[in-house]
Design an enzyme around this catalytic site. Structure first.
Site: not given
Length: 164
Positions: A101, A124, A132-133, A159
């Protein structure tokens, strides 16, 4: 009261549960998970319309099959100017990578705004497509996620190649 005319929605299955796609005037404005924090009331989603979301559904299927790392969909990000800046910057985080962040606040030129970035991140409206993850705590910890920490963990592991 939120206008529902010219709004449509479609629900698709995914490895992280059902996803509700929402559009206004034909442009994607929302992608919500079941039980997602800040999920708008369903009566604001408009009429069901699977055809309108064929491209978005196909791109999500490609993403979850491991064949897509970037979404190419027209988006209408509805929020405050600061929120839209945060959400736009989220799209610059590469597939499979994470930032904190604080790093995201630095990218926005507001190094003391990490908490505000976290709040904007949590609101979001187009999860997964606006990733946003991919934002984590300063130590790499999995802090809050509107769809739940287990979904965030799943998306990040996926991912990184751990769930294909």
């Amino acid at each position: 009261m939120i206008r529902t005319d010219n709004r449509a929605h479609h629900v698709v299955d995914s490895p992280v549960g059902k996803l509700t796609l929402v559009a206004a005037d034909g442009t994607l404005t929302g992608l919500y998970m079941d039980q997602q924090r800040y999920r708008p009331p369903e009566e604001t989603f408009g009429v069901p319309d699977a055809d309108l979301f064929a491209d978005a559904e196909a791109q999500l299927a490609e993403y979850f099959a491991g064949g897509r790392t970037v979404f190419e969909l027209p988006l209408a990000l509805v929020g405050t100017p600061f929120q839209r800046r945060v959400w736009t910057e989220l799209c610059a985080i590469p597939f499979g990578e994470t930032i904190s962040y604080g790093q995201l606040a630095d990218r926005l030129g507001q190094p003391t705004a990490a908490r505000a970035v976290g709040l904007a991140n949590g609101k979001n409206p187009i999860s997964i497509v606006v990733p946003c993850h991919r934002v984590v705590g300063a130590t790499g910890s999995l802090t809050g996620y509107g769809g739940g920490i287990e979904r965030k963990r799943h998306l990040l592991e996926f991912e990184r190649g751990g769930l294909w």
